[in-house]
Design a protein around this motif. Sequence first.
Motif, mmCIF file in Angstrom:
data_model
loop_
_atom_site.group_PDB
_atom_site.id
_atom_site.type_symbol
_atom_site.label_atom_id
_atom_site.label_comp_id
_atom_site.label_asym_id
_atom_site.label_seq_id
_atom_site.Cartn_x
_atom_site.Cartn_y
_atom_site.Cartn_z
ATOM 1 N N GLY A 51 0.799 -1.211 0.000
ATOM 2 C CA GLY A 51 0.000 0.000 0.000
ATOM 3 C C GLY A 51 0.834 1.264 0.000
ATOM 4 N N LEU A 52 1.904 1.265 0.790
ATOM 5 C CA LEU A 52 2.744 2.462 0.856
ATOM 6 C C LEU A 52 3.463 2.706 -0.461
ATOM 7 C CD1 LEU A 52 3.966 4.814 2.345
ATOM 8 C CD2 LEU A 52 5.536 3.251 3.501
ATOM 9 N N ASP A 53 3.995 1.652 -1.069
ATOM 10 C CA ASP A 53 4.652 1.830 -2.368
ATOM 11 C C ASP A 53 3.672 2.381 -3.401
ATOM 12 O OD1 ASP A 53 7.204 1.160 -1.708
ATOM 13 O OD2 ASP A 53 7.243 -0.753 -2.766
ATOM 14 N N LEU A 54 2.461 1.849 -3.406
ATOM 15 C CA LEU A 54 1.475 2.315 -4.389
ATOM 16 C C LEU A 54 1.028 3.751 -4.118
ATOM 17 C CD1 LEU A 54 -0.569 -0.978 -4.710
ATOM 18 C CD2 LEU A 54 0.672 0.170 -6.565
ATOM 19 N N ALA A 55 0.846 4.090 -2.850
ATOM 20 C CA ALA A 55 0.475 5.466 -2.520
ATOM 21 C C ALA A 55 1.574 6.434 -2.932
ATOM 22 C CB ALA A 55 0.177 5.582 -1.028
ATOM 23 N N GLU A 56 2.824 6.019 -2.751
ATOM 24 C CA GLU A 56 3.937 6.871 -3.171
ATOM 25 C C GLU A 56 3.937 7.087 -4.682
ATOM 26 O OE1 GLU A 56 7.284 5.913 0.276
ATOM 27 O OE2 GLU A 56 7.333 4.798 -1.618
ATOM 28 N N GLU A 117 15.063 1.381 4.688
ATOM 29 C CA GLU A 117 14.680 2.526 3.850
ATOM 30 C C GLU A 117 13.468 3.239 4.437
ATOM 31 O OE1 GLU A 117 11.816 2.490 0.090
ATOM 32 O OE2 GLU A 117 13.687 1.404 -0.264
ATOM 33 N N ARG A 118 12.451 2.468 4.831
ATOM 34 C CA ARG A 118 11.232 3.063 5.372
ATOM 35 C C ARG A 118 11.500 3.747 6.717
ATOM 36 N NH1 ARG A 118 7.272 -0.511 3.124
ATOM 37 N NH2 ARG A 118 7.317 -0.046 0.893
ATOM 38 N N ILE A 119 12.277 3.106 7.560
ATOM 39 C CA ILE A 119 12.590 3.684 8.867
ATOM 40 C C ILE A 119 13.267 5.038 8.699
ATOM 41 C CG2 ILE A 119 14.031 3.419 10.926
ATOM 42 C CD1 ILE A 119 13.467 0.384 10.732
ATOM 43 N N ALA A 120 14.221 5.086 7.764
ATOM 44 C CA ALA A 120 14.954 6.335 7.549
ATOM 45 C C ALA A 120 14.074 7.389 6.882
ATOM 46 C CB ALA A 120 16.195 6.054 6.694
ATOM 47 N N ALA A 201 2.807 6.432 7.671
ATOM 48 C CA ALA A 201 3.417 6.858 6.410
ATOM 49 C C ALA A 201 2.433 6.707 5.258
ATOM 50 C CB ALA A 201 4.681 6.042 6.153
ATOM 51 N N LEU A 202 1.694 5.598 5.238
ATOM 52 C CA LEU A 202 0.691 5.393 4.193
ATOM 53 C C LEU A 202 -0.353 6.505 4.225
ATOM 54 C CD1 LEU A 202 -0.867 3.789 2.044
ATOM 55 C CD2 LEU A 202 -1.728 2.318 3.874
ATOM 56 N N GLU A 203 -0.809 6.849 5.408
ATOM 57 C CA GLU A 203 -1.805 7.912 5.520
ATOM 58 C C GLU A 203 -1.221 9.259 5.108
ATOM 59 O OE1 GLU A 203 -4.714 6.258 9.048
ATOM 60 O OE2 GLU A 203 -2.737 7.012 9.611
ATOM 61 N N SER A 204 0.054 9.480 5.375
ATOM 62 C CA SER A 204 0.681 10.738 4.966
ATOM 63 C C SER A 204 0.755 10.875 3.451
ATOM 64 C CB SER A 204 2.089 10.857 5.571
ATOM 65 O OG SER A 204 3.029 10.034 4.875
ATOM 66 N N ARG A 205 0.662 9.741 2.751
ATOM 67 C CA ARG A 205 0.672 9.741 1.286
ATOM 68 C C ARG A 205 -0.730 9.667 0.696
ATOM 69 N NH1 ARG A 205 5.521 10.910 -1.421
ATOM 70 N NH2 ARG A 205 7.239 10.387 -0.007
ATOM 71 N N GLY A 206 -1.735 9.861 1.536
ATOM 72 C CA GLY A 206 -3.105 9.890 1.050
ATOM 73 C C GLY A 206 -3.861 8.595 1.178
ATOM 74 N N GLY A 207 -3.230 7.546 1.677
ATOM 75 C CA GLY A 207 -3.922 6.283 1.865
ATOM 76 C C GLY A 207 -4.941 6.371 2.991
ATOM 77 N N VAL A 208 -5.979 5.551 2.898
ATOM 78 C CA VAL A 208 -7.042 5.517 3.902
ATOM 79 C C VAL A 208 -7.059 4.132 4.531
ATOM 80 C CG1 VAL A 208 -9.523 5.706 4.314
ATOM 81 C CG2 VAL A 208 -8.410 7.220 2.648
ATOM 82 N N SER A 378 7.641 -10.422 3.749
ATOM 83 C CA SER A 378 6.427 -9.632 3.527
ATOM 84 C C SER A 378 6.749 -8.262 2.950
ATOM 85 C CB SER A 378 5.654 -9.490 4.835
ATOM 86 O OG SER A 378 6.471 -8.927 5.847
ATOM 87 N N HIS A 379 7.821 -7.662 3.397
ATOM 88 C CA HIS A 379 8.199 -6.362 2.834
ATOM 89 C C HIS A 379 8.626 -6.502 1.375
ATOM 90 C CE1 HIS A 379 8.263 -5.072 7.070
ATOM 91 N NE2 HIS A 379 8.079 -3.860 6.577
ATOM 92 N N LEU A 380 9.395 -7.547 1.078
ATOM 93 C CA LEU A 380 9.810 -7.784 -0.305
ATOM 94 C C LEU A 380 8.614 -8.077 -1.196
ATOM 95 C CD1 LEU A 380 11.802 -8.470 -2.597
ATOM 96 C CD2 LEU A 380 11.931 -10.788 -1.640
ATOM 97 N N PHE A 381 7.753 -9.010 -0.775
ATOM 98 C CA PHE A 381 6.632 -9.387 -1.623
ATOM 99 C C PHE A 381 5.606 -8.264 -1.730
ATOM 100 C CE2 PHE A 381 8.704 -13.219 -1.922
ATOM 101 C CZ PHE A 381 7.976 -14.200 -2.588
ATOM 102 N N GLY A 382 5.465 -7.452 -0.687
ATOM 103 C CA GLY A 382 4.615 -6.282 -0.799
ATOM 104 C C GLY A 382 5.097 -5.340 -1.872
ATOM 105 N N ARG A 383 6.405 -5.150 -1.951
ATOM 106 C CA ARG A 383 6.948 -4.278 -3.002
ATOM 107 C C ARG A 383 6.731 -4.875 -4.388
ATOM 108 N NH1 ARG A 383 12.087 -0.727 -2.145
ATOM 109 N NH2 ARG A 383 10.351 0.472 -1.264
ATOM 110 N N ILE A 384 6.929 -6.182 -4.525
ATOM 111 C CA ILE A 384 6.748 -6.814 -5.828
ATOM 112 C C ILE A 384 5.277 -6.762 -6.251
ATOM 113 C CG2 ILE A 384 6.943 -9.001 -7.081
ATOM 114 C CD1 ILE A 384 9.436 -9.606 -5.393
ATOM 115 N N LEU A 385 4.352 -6.931 -5.299
ATOM 116 C CA LEU A 385 2.931 -6.757 -5.612
ATOM 117 C C LEU A 385 2.651 -5.344 -6.112
ATOM 118 C CD1 LEU A 385 1.219 -8.555 -2.598
ATOM 119 C CD2 LEU A 385 1.127 -9.289 -4.984
#
Length: 433
Positions: A51-56, A117-120, A201-208, A378-385
């Motif tokens: 979700g965060l990658d897509l919102a970005e 990356e996300r933490i930073a 972070a997701l919400e900061s990018r407009g995600g709900v 999960s972080h890797l596969f979330g990005r690939i999704l």
Amino acid sequence: MSGGSYAGDGAYPSSYYAASAHSAPSRPPLAGDVETDVCVVGGGFTGLSAGLDLAEKGHRVVLLEGARIGWGASGRNGGQIVNGLNASLETIAARYGKATTDFVATVVQEGGAIIRERIAKYDIACDLKRGNIFTAFTAKQMAELEAKQALWRTYGHDNFEMLDAAGVRRHIATDAYLGGMIDHSGGHMHPLNLALGQAAALESRGGVIHEASPVVSIEALDGKPVVRTADGLVRPRTLILAGNAYLGGVVPELDTRIMPFSTQIIATEPLGARGRELLPTDMCVEDLRYILDYYRLSADGRLLFGGGTVYGGTDTADIRAKILPNLEKIFPSLKGARIDFAWSGNCAISFSRVPQMGRLGPNSYFACGYSGHGVVGSHLFGRILAEAVDGDLSRFDVFAHVPWTPFPGGRRFRVPYSALGSWWYGLRDRLGV
């Protein structure tokens, strides 16, 4: 509205992580009809990562969580950043060939990199620390570590350091191990705070995000999906199913691909100087047995010690009684230490121990079955999704085309079959063969 029967009232379980979590807003349940670009089902690491990658990238994202963000495995796990998949590169090479192995080797460390990356990027406070140690009880296990170091080095991953017994003792105050290996690119953190930080972070990018919104049905997987909860529905252009062990029977097509299993963790009282003496370099540890122990120090100096496996996703009657003897074998000096927390949670395994990824229709994607390596997987596969939804299927297609192997005996016999296998490999561990 409750968090659904699988989650009781949706409150976090009584874990150390829940007790030390940062404050977070209570996100309202879904109400009414919503249209969006992407609907993500599941508020754990897979869903948050995708979700965060897509919102970005500018997609409108609605995320549905049946309980609270990180309520499942993502907020209860050992908090260890252990690179790789459950199935080793050697196993993947033997099953699927060199091309697939070469590809997997390029991504086995990416999940940990995404976490950092996300933490930073979003300044997520989750007690990140560097380094994890694999420990060996036998010469055979040491040979496995040496082979792993050599194979990963051929792919450019040269962050492993072999340890003899004396070398292990410099990091872990125990005589239990014959040797071990440090992965300097591994590490550990507070997983629930990592999940909460990524949700913000997701919400900061407009995600709900809608919490307490368990999905009761999904329609038209083979067309334009419609996702229903008790009080609303989402009509997305694209659906991502990221519920893993807690998706339940909502999507029967996925229920047969994985099997829930529970693992248990206890947390001692804050140990202060005694804890620093036991783990002076503050790395996390896991051993090489089939039913392994894993442990680390928390930010406030508790020893978090986990292990055990119960297939089928049921809870152990007495977590302390099950885990405490293992802790005392490694650290006899902690006998009598107060145990402040004990909890369990479900993960999901696939029969092949390779995560499952694919599509159930042209606009419905899924990933699940991380088999004990879900923090990085999960972080890797979330990005690939997210890449696939955004139009780049190159990496998605590699994993989607890996053959799916069903559990022998189907749903009815998968638990006794796996329990028998667990007993057999546990016996081999005890015999040192």
